[in-house]
Design an enzyme around this catalytic site. Structure first.
Site, PDB file in Angstrom:
ATOM      1  N   LYS A 102      29.513   3.309  28.187  1.00 13.34           N
ATOM      2  CA  LYS A 102      29.782   4.612  28.809  1.00 13.34           C
ATOM      3  C   LYS A 102      30.701   5.453  27.918  1.00 13.34           C
ATOM      4  O   LYS A 102      31.510   4.900  27.170  1.00 13.34           O
ATOM      5  CB  LYS A 102      30.376   4.429  30.209  1.00 13.34           C
ATOM      6  CG  LYS A 102      31.815   4.018  30.266  1.00 13.34           C
ATOM      7  CD  LYS A 102      32.435   4.333  31.633  1.00 13.34           C
ATOM      8  CE  LYS A 102      33.952   4.185  31.516  1.00 13.34           C
ATOM      9  NZ  LYS A 102      34.730   4.919  32.456  1.00 13.34           N
ATOM     10  N   LYS A 139      37.294   7.774  27.172  1.00 15.38           N
ATOM     11  CA  LYS A 139      38.431   8.467  26.571  1.00 15.38           C
ATOM     12  C   LYS A 139      39.026   7.672  25.427  1.00 15.38           C
ATOM     13  O   LYS A 139      39.595   8.230  24.507  1.00 15.38           O
ATOM     14  CB  LYS A 139      39.544   8.620  27.603  1.00 15.38           C
ATOM     15  CG  LYS A 139      39.276   9.587  28.696  1.00 15.38           C
ATOM     16  CD  LYS A 139      40.397   9.436  29.721  1.00 15.38           C
ATOM     17  CE  LYS A 139      40.205  10.381  30.871  1.00 15.38           C
ATOM     18  NZ  LYS A 139      41.096  10.019  31.984  1.00 15.38           N
ATOM     19  N   LYS A 194      39.190  -4.929  30.769  1.00 17.69           N
ATOM     20  CA  LYS A 194      40.457  -4.511  30.148  1.00 17.69           C
ATOM     21  C   LYS A 194      41.387  -5.674  29.833  1.00 17.69           C
ATOM     22  O   LYS A 194      42.327  -5.515  29.056  1.00 17.69           O
ATOM     23  CB  LYS A 194      41.162  -3.467  31.032  1.00 17.69           C
ATOM     24  CG  LYS A 194      40.342  -2.180  31.157  1.00 17.69           C
ATOM     25  CD  LYS A 194      41.176  -0.954  31.455  1.00 17.69           C
ATOM     26  CE  LYS A 194      40.286   0.280  31.286  1.00 17.69           C
ATOM     27  NZ  LYS A 194      40.885   1.523  31.655  1.00 17.69           N
TER      28      LYS A 194
END
Ligand code: ATP
Ligand code: LTN
Length: 328
Positions: free
Chosen positions: A192, A195, A111
């Site tokens: 993966k 969202k 991130k």
């Protein structure tokens, strides 16, 4: 009874990965465990959030918990920021973790990639997660595979503090599904399901319309071989779809391979659309029923009061063992 704790961030788009990796376990564990399920809004603000949207998403996730089958008569359901012990214990744990170990967290590395500087909260995110878990003397933490490293850090912190001070914390264990622990993106089975991915066809959200579900599955990346066989290494796309099919239907992967022997991906995908639509329809219906109800607010208030009572006991023990405050 063993105690269970887990949390989901109120960041919208709750998808099949969240459901098959985590939420399904929440429901399974309710009957023979003391379960505490949290909406972790303090984790959500580690990245910028619109205040109005955040508040809506908190209620969205709460309603989804109930819609998938979390029963407030059996489990405690509450919002993280309604219990002050999370942030309080988070600080104590920060003082017992090191920048070295937090720098090794792969989620933080991902991130903050290509950024010169990142929010401090993003860096200490796993410490707050450890606080969530340790605050409730948790034995079992049902999560997806991506959280393994965070659970390991939580265990390390608990063991470290128990050794350094008086025994203060229960050392928890992660719990992972056999099928569904790592659901991959439909458009790129090497990543993966997430969202935040830009392509909406990379995921199936629990509240998607049947037409959207159909489109996403029919577009899903496979391979040119045309054989329905589980082989993660060489056939990650069809293997991911097989895992999803198996987790939603309860049919084993071997039985599915046999069922589709000699048939192409088209037939397989059509059936998977049906299985998915059927599995999600009751969740969506229950969600619509409860999302804007007063009952939902009452459940969360009641949950926060129950969670806070447990949290306060742990915090009193932590303060005592660390010599914080004036004592009793
Ligand atoms: P994302 O990466 O999708 O944006 P997240 O992992 O940051 O989401 P959370 O809402 O906090 O989001 O995750 C809730 C639960 O869902 C966690 O237990 C997590 O491990 C699990 N989970 C998330 N993505 C997947 C996935 N693709 N497969 C299986 N489990 C998953
Ligand atoms: N980091 C988790 C969400 C989370 C969590 C927790 C999960 C925050 N606190 C405590 C289990 C227990 C994630 O899935 N991204």
């Amino acid at each position: 009874m063993k105690r269970v704790f887990s949390g989901v961030q109120p960041t919208g788009n709750i998808h099949l990965g969240n459901y098959l990796g985590a939420l399904k376990q929440f429901v399974e564990l309710q009957d023979d465990h003391e379960c505490i399920y949290c909406i972790v809004d303090e984790h959500a603000i580690t990245v910028p959030q619109d205040p109005k949207e955040l508040r809506e998403h908190i209620l969205d996730v709460a309603a989804l918990y109930l819609a998938v089958g979390v029963d407030p008569k059996k489990s405690i359901v509450f919002v993280q920021s309604d219990v002050s012990g999370h942030a309080e214990l988070g600080w104590v744990l920060c003082c017992n973790s090191s920048t070295g170990e937090l720098s090794r967290m792969t989620q933080f590395k991902d991130k903050s990639k290509n950024k010169e500087s990142a929010p401090t909260g993003l860096f200490t995110y796993p410490v707050l997660m450890a606080a969530d878990i340790l605050l409730y003397d948790t034995d079992v933490v049902p999560v997806g595979n991506d959280q393994k490293q965070h659970i390991e850090l939580c265990r390390d912190l608990a063991i470290r503090i128990n050794n350094k001070y008086k025994k203060t914390f229960v050392v928890p264990e992660g719990r992972f599904m056999k099928a569904g622990a790592r659901v991959m993106a439909l458009d790129d089975p090497t990543k993966k399901m997430s969202k935040s991915a830009e392509n909406i066809h990379s995921r199936i959200s629990l509240l998607d319309e049947p037409s959207k579900i159909k489109k996403s599955i029919m577009k899903a990346t496979t391979d040119s071989e045309g054989i329905v066989k589980f082989d993660i290494e060489n056939k990650p796309g069809i293997s991911n779809l097989l895992s999803i099919y198996s987790a939603l239907s309860g049919i084993s992967i071997e039985d599915l391979e046999a069922k589709y022997e000699g048939k192409g991906y088209g037939d397989f995908k059509k059936d998977l659309v049906e299985v998915t639509v059927e599995a999600l329809a009751p969740i969506k219906a229950r969600y619509e029923e409860i999302r804007h109800s007063e009952e939902l607010i009452e459940i969360l208030k009641d949950g926060a009061a129950k969670a806070d009572a447990i949290a306060q006991k742990t915090m009193a023990r932590v303060k005592e063992n660390f010599g914080l405050g004036l004592g009793r």
